[in-house]
Design a protein around this motif. Structure first.
Motif, PDB file in Angstrom:
ATOM      1  N   GLY A 341      -2.511  -8.868  -5.536  1.00  0.00           N
ATOM      2  CA  GLY A 341      -1.305  -8.065  -5.396  1.00  0.00           C
ATOM      3  C   GLY A 341      -1.114  -7.075  -6.526  1.00  0.00           C
ATOM      4  O   GLY A 341      -1.994  -6.853  -7.377  1.00  0.00           O
ATOM      5  N   GLU A 342       0.077  -6.466  -6.552  1.00  0.00           N
ATOM      6  CA  GLU A 342       0.364  -5.411  -7.520  1.00  0.00           C
ATOM      7  C   GLU A 342       0.814  -5.950  -8.868  1.00  0.00           C
ATOM      8  O   GLU A 342       0.604  -5.304  -9.901  1.00  0.00           O
ATOM      9  N   ARG A 343       1.423  -7.125  -8.871  1.00  0.00           N
ATOM     10  CA  ARG A 343       1.952  -7.655 -10.132  1.00  0.00           C
ATOM     11  C   ARG A 343       2.186  -9.161 -10.004  1.00  0.00           C
ATOM     12  O   ARG A 343       2.537  -9.663  -8.939  1.00  0.00           O
ATOM     13  N   PRO A 358      -0.150  -6.760 -14.598  1.00  0.00           N
ATOM     14  CA  PRO A 358      -0.526  -5.959 -13.434  1.00  0.00           C
ATOM     15  C   PRO A 358      -1.650  -6.632 -12.668  1.00  0.00           C
ATOM     16  O   PRO A 358      -2.585  -7.183 -13.267  1.00  0.00           O
ATOM     17  N   GLY A 361      -4.028  -4.810  -7.297  1.00  0.00           N
ATOM     18  CA  GLY A 361      -3.473  -3.766  -6.447  1.00  0.00           C
ATOM     19  C   GLY A 361      -4.164  -3.593  -5.114  1.00  0.00           C
ATOM     20  O   GLY A 361      -4.012  -2.548  -4.472  1.00  0.00           O
ATOM     21  N   GLY A 364      -0.396  -5.055  -0.950  1.00  0.00           N
ATOM     22  CA  GLY A 364       0.968  -4.622  -1.262  1.00  0.00           C
ATOM     23  C   GLY A 364       1.932  -5.781  -1.360  1.00  0.00           C
ATOM     24  O   GLY A 364       2.874  -5.885  -0.565  1.00  0.00           O
ATOM     25  N   ARG A 366       3.882  -8.662  -4.437  1.00  0.00           N
ATOM     26  CA  ARG A 366       4.171  -9.017  -5.825  1.00  0.00           C
ATOM     27  C   ARG A 366       4.562 -10.483  -5.880  1.00  0.00           C
ATOM     28  O   ARG A 366       5.213 -10.992  -4.963  1.00  0.00           O
ATOM     29  N   SER A 402       5.642  -5.731  -1.009  1.00  0.00           N
ATOM     30  CA  SER A 402       6.135  -4.566  -1.738  1.00  0.00           C
ATOM     31  C   SER A 402       5.448  -3.287  -1.291  1.00  0.00           C
ATOM     32  O   SER A 402       5.713  -2.214  -1.816  1.00  0.00           O
ATOM     33  N   GLY A 403       4.543  -3.405  -0.329  1.00  0.00           N
ATOM     34  CA  GLY A 403       3.798  -2.244   0.125  1.00  0.00           C
ATOM     35  C   GLY A 403       3.503  -2.324   1.601  1.00  0.00           C
ATOM     36  O   GLY A 403       4.289  -2.884   2.379  1.00  0.00           O
ATOM     37  N   SER A 427      -4.477  -6.432   4.385  1.00  0.00           N
ATOM     38  CA  SER A 427      -4.423  -5.002   4.097  1.00  0.00           C
ATOM     39  C   SER A 427      -4.474  -4.193   5.390  1.00  0.00           C
ATOM     40  O   SER A 427      -4.940  -4.677   6.427  1.00  0.00           O
TER      41      SER A 427
END
Length: 497
Positions: A341-343, A358, A361, A364, A366, A402-403, A427
């Motif tokens: 993930g992103e974070r 971080p 990525g 999408g 968190r 989050s994405g 994805s």
């Protein structure tokens, strides 16, 4: 109680497998037997039917004994999350994080819980097969060690000492262990099993004579090294011998790379692929050219942010980005899913110092690590269709979208109770996914979906494992090479032959 304790001359001498084999042998003989290990140190854990966390080895032993695993079978589980510390799981639930110094400073809270579980378990079963931990003769920790001889004394168990001849020095292992034990505990040791022998057994007859003469107790078996029997390993120690192989995957096979994190957990998620001759799995610690692999999997981790930082510092991001650009499939299980993930945020310092890291990525999502651990056996189906899946969840994190990723699974039940919601993420291009479901590859349908995602020409098949049959194979192997008449006499049972 007629209990038997299986102790070792060192770590990784095969205590868990010996205990598993004896659990099945005794159960097949009509004895009401259950496993017990007061304290286990392992990041390879599982979830009991009633939603508690214990070591994977005790779940395996319970299956071999044909009893439902319970938290009392492994009341203290230490899950290392740093080089000097671990999460303490007490009677199936997270209790705290402790450094080694803090944990061993006062072991009474842990030993009190362990002996409470020992009594409960003994009341429910006619016999316990008790597994020790590490070496049973670590004299600098002896007064604080409640896993080995204190448990044997509390349960009235006779002790069998297991030594590993494959690593060499078997005479020193056995004689040295017995020599340093206090006399009270030395008298409990009723016999020796020499494990993992390779070669002509007749050439070790003189060795058995010497061992029995020096130890003054009988050798109860010379057990050959076995292959072709699938039993889950207790921890990741056996993997260290196969990490970073020199070669590359066979071009005729589907090559899968599993990243070997410093704090890898539940690596048994991928054991099923070892039984498929069309698949070749490599465990990689150091980054390398991934062109010959079709998929890369990020496994579970007991220190997600720490292993994520290690991943980035060692150049894995660049390798994974290139691999993805070339059309490779990337998957993440539990901690590996969080890293995709992103974070990853740990505001309360659940796994170490508080803070944010971080992610890679690639998805999408968190994740925020929480103090409350999710523990459950779960079922669901693929969000994209009617494909049914199952597994078990062991994680501290909550992962939110989050994405532009979509849920991988629709969850239908947790711990046999109806459940809604989703799990995992996929994805937009369908080439990267993550899930919290450990054991998801064990299901034939999901495993075939995964392999077809990697190779659309893959012809689906079933290489599923009949665990019960594997335990019977293990029992037959040990029965053939153990003096079971002597073992039955040791525990006070008439022969079951």
């Amino acid at each position: 109680m007629r209990n038997l304790a299986i102790f070792g001359t060192a770590s990784d001498v095969g205590k868990s497998v010996v205990a598993t084999a004896l659990c099945r042998i005794f159960r097949n003989a009509g004895i009401d037997v259950a496993p017990f290990k007061a304290q286990n140190m392992s990041n390879n854990s599982g979830v009991t039917p009633d939603g508690f966390e214990i070591g994977r080895a005790q779940i395996v032993q319970a299956e071999a004994a044909r009893v439902a695993p319970t938290a009392d079978m492994n009341p203290v589980l230490l899950k290392p999350n740093t080089d000097t510390g671990a999460q303490v799981v007490l009677q199936g639930k997270v209790a705290s994080n402790r450094s080694a110094r803090e944990y061993f400073g006062d072991t009474r809270p842990w030993s009190d819980a362990a002996f409470e579980s020992l009594l409960r378990l003994g009341d429910r079963h006619g016999m316990l097969v008790i597994e020790g931990a590490g070496s049973c003769a670590e004299m600098n920790l002896y007064d604080r060690d409640f896993v080995n001889f204190r448990t044997a004394r509390a349960s009235g168990a006779s002790v069998i000492l297991v030594a590993d001849i494959d690593r060499g020095g078997v005479f020193a292992q056995v004689v040295g262990t017995l020599a340093v034990l206090p006399e009270e505990d030395r008298k409990r040791v009723a016999g020796i099993i020499v494990n993992r022998f390779r070669g002509d057994a007749s050439l070790f007859r003189e060795g058995i004579r010497i061992l029995e003469e020096r130890a003054e107790i009988p050798v109860l078996g010379l057990v050959p090294y076995f292959r072709g029997i699938s039993i889950d390993a207790e921890d990741a120690v056996p993997l260290r011998t196969i990490v970073d192989p020199a070669g590359v995957p066979d071009t005729e096979k589907i090559g899968i790379a599993v990243v070997y994190f410093p704090h890898i957990s539940n690596f048994t998620d991928f054991a099923v692929f070892d039984r498929d001759e069309r698949v070749e799995v490599h465990y990689l610690h150091a980054p390398r050219n991934l062109d010959r692999y079709r998929a890369v999997v990020l496994p579970g981790s007991k220190n997600v942010r720490g292993d994520l930082e290690w991943l980035l510092a060692n150049g894995w991001r660049e390798k994974l980005e290139t691999f993805r650009e070339k059309g490779g499939v990337i998957a993440g299980i539990c901690g590996g899913y969080q890293m995709l993930g992103e974070r990853v945020s740990d505001p309360d310092g659940v796994e170490g110092r508080p803070g944010d890291s971080p992610g890679l990525g690639f998805l999408g999502v968190r994740t925020v690590l929480r103090k409350e651990k999710t523990l459950c056996n779960a079922m669901g189906r693929m969000n994209s269709g009617s494909l049914n899946v199952s597994g078990y969840e062991i994680h501290m994190g909550e992962t939110l979208f989050s994405g532009d990723a979509s849920p991988l699974l629709l969850v239908t039940s947790r711990n046999n109770l109806p459940s809604g919601g989703t799990d995992g993420a996929l994805s937009p291009d369908g080439r990267v996914f993550g899930t919290y479901f450990h054991g998801i590859f064990d299901g034939t349908a999901f495993r075939n979906w995964f392999l077809r995602l990697i190779d659309p020409e893959f012809v689906q098949g079933d290489v599923g494992l009949d665990r019960d049959a594997e335990y019977d194979k293990l029992a037959r192997h040990f029965e053939e090479h153990l003096d079971m008449e002597a073992i039955y006499r040791i525990i006070g049972f008439a022969s079951r032959r």
